[in-house]
Design a protein around this motif. Structure first.
Motif, PDB file in Angstrom:
ATOM      1  N   CYS A 139       0.832  -1.213   0.000  1.00  0.00           N
ATOM      2  CA  CYS A 139       0.000   0.000   0.000  1.00  0.00           C
ATOM      3  C   CYS A 139       0.860   1.254   0.000  1.00  0.00           C
ATOM      4  CB  CYS A 139      -0.940   0.010   1.204  1.00  0.00           C
ATOM      5  SG  CYS A 139      -2.339  -1.104   1.069  1.00  0.00           S
ATOM      6  N   TYR A 143       0.905   4.103  -2.782  1.00  0.00           N
ATOM      7  CA  TYR A 143       0.688   5.496  -2.385  1.00  0.00           C
ATOM      8  C   TYR A 143       1.778   6.389  -2.970  1.00  0.00           C
ATOM      9  CZ  TYR A 143       0.934   9.660   0.548  1.00  0.00           C
ATOM     10  OH  TYR A 143       1.025  10.943   0.978  1.00  0.00           O
ATOM     11  N   LYS A 165      -7.574  11.609  -3.966  1.00  0.00           N
ATOM     12  CA  LYS A 165      -8.510  10.768  -3.201  1.00  0.00           C
ATOM     13  C   LYS A 165      -8.006   9.323  -3.132  1.00  0.00           C
ATOM     14  CE  LYS A 165     -12.628  13.488  -4.211  1.00  0.00           C
ATOM     15  NZ  LYS A 165     -13.896  13.514  -4.950  1.00  0.00           N
ATOM     16  N   GLU A 168      -5.181   9.171  -0.671  1.00  0.00           N
ATOM     17  CA  GLU A 168      -5.670   9.167   0.710  1.00  0.00           C
ATOM     18  C   GLU A 168      -6.185   7.791   1.120  1.00  0.00           C
ATOM     19  OE1 GLU A 168      -8.586  12.202   1.309  1.00  0.00           O
ATOM     20  OE2 GLU A 168      -7.078  13.770   1.531  1.00  0.00           O
ATOM     21  N   ARG A 169      -6.888   7.130   0.219  1.00  0.00           N
ATOM     22  CA  ARG A 169      -7.397   5.782   0.526  1.00  0.00           C
ATOM     23  C   ARG A 169      -6.247   4.792   0.699  1.00  0.00           C
ATOM     24  NH1 ARG A 169     -11.700   6.948  -3.660  1.00  0.00           N
ATOM     25  NH2 ARG A 169     -13.442   7.677  -2.386  1.00  0.00           N
ATOM     26  N   MET A 171      -3.294   5.536   1.789  1.00  0.00           N
ATOM     27  CA  MET A 171      -2.683   5.821   3.094  1.00  0.00           C
ATOM     28  C   MET A 171      -3.539   5.218   4.207  1.00  0.00           C
ATOM     29  SD  MET A 171      -0.231   6.805   4.833  1.00  0.00           S
ATOM     30  CE  MET A 171       0.794   7.553   3.619  1.00  0.00           C
ATOM     31  N   GLY A 172      -4.859   5.240   4.043  1.00  0.00           N
ATOM     32  CA  GLY A 172      -5.738   4.562   5.005  1.00  0.00           C
ATOM     33  C   GLY A 172      -5.479   3.068   5.017  1.00  0.00           C
ATOM     34  N   GLY A 173      -5.218   2.488   3.835  1.00  0.00           N
ATOM     35  CA  GLY A 173      -4.872   1.067   3.749  1.00  0.00           C
ATOM     36  C   GLY A 173      -3.580   0.753   4.476  1.00  0.00           C
ATOM     37  N   VAL A 175      -2.424   2.345   7.095  1.00  0.00           N
ATOM     38  CA  VAL A 175      -2.725   2.405   8.531  1.00  0.00           C
ATOM     39  C   VAL A 175      -3.433   1.126   8.987  1.00  0.00           C
ATOM     40  CG1 VAL A 175      -4.097   3.616  10.274  1.00  0.00           C
ATOM     41  CG2 VAL A 175      -2.766   4.923   8.610  1.00  0.00           C
ATOM     42  N   VAL A 176      -4.415   0.668   8.220  1.00  0.00           N
ATOM     43  CA  VAL A 176      -5.152  -0.556   8.577  1.00  0.00           C
ATOM     44  C   VAL A 176      -4.222  -1.767   8.564  1.00  0.00           C
ATOM     45  CG1 VAL A 176      -6.938  -2.153   7.789  1.00  0.00           C
ATOM     46  CG2 VAL A 176      -7.407   0.295   7.863  1.00  0.00           C
TER      47      VAL A 176
END
Length: 195
Positions: A139, A143, A165, A168-169, A171-173, A175-176
């Motif tokens: 990820c 990114y 966008k 950003e998604r 980067m959320g991946g 973190v998860v």
């Protein structure tokens, strides 16, 4: 009077080529890591393979320098419902655990006879942290490839582009996936200490 503002440096074409090549190598390694860990996880969960019991005969640290533990175990895998005549002598490489001689645990045998994976929650936690961190690496690389170049000026009223966008998604991946990796690692540590 000289202008005190600094102009952001852009990477030259040679640096970009090396960064893309390095990213490609890292992506290949992380993809291999996530695929092998996922197949091991599927074996631990019971998606495929033969259920049975693994009995440790002996474990040895094969790292001569003694700086890093590289423990290999030898023992017999006996399929469920099979007797001693159905047992297969198997060497488990780089187990990460120094099992006492005679230890028995639930295991599953993969498609090849020498592929043995610990079954149950311990087998799952042993693989889950690897999947989390390998997916986080993938990820992060995605990114870095997708995110647009940063401009020096913040503009809070600007509408985000599609590319931003997606970045950003991703980067959320990251973190998860890091969260899954940390939780899997901590669960493995707790289980190691508790049992």
């Amino acid at each position: 009077m000289a202008d005190s503002r600094t102009v952001p440096r852009t990477r030259g074409p040679v640096a970009r080529v090396f960064l893309w090549l390095g990213g490609g190598v890292i992506a290949f390694a992380a993809t291999f890591w996530v695929v092998t860990a996922t197949t091991d996880l599927a074996l631990s969960v019971g998606v495929y393979g033969t259920p049975g019991t693994y009995k440790v005969a002996s474990c040895h640290d094969t790292d001569a320098s003694r700086k890093n533990s590289d423990i290999s175990c030898y023992g017999d895998f006996t399929p469920d419902g099979g007797g001693a005549d159905g047992a297969v002598y198997v060497r488990l490489e780089d187990t990460g655990h120094d099992y006492p001689d005679g230890t028995e645990f639930a295991a599953r045998q993969g498609l090849e006879p020498e592929t043995i994976q610990r079954a149950g929650i311990r087998g799952v936690t042993d693989e889950l942290w690897q999947i989390g961190f390998a997916a986080a690496i993938l990820c992060w690389l995605a990114y870095m490839a997708v995110r647009p170049p940063q401009s020096g000026r913040p503009n809070p009223g600007r509408v985000l582009s599609r590319r931003e966008k997606v970045a950003e998604r991703l980067m959320g991946g990251v973190v998860v996936c890091v969260g899954v990796g940390v939780l899997g690692f901590l669960a493995g540590l707790v289980e190691e200490i508790a049992f």
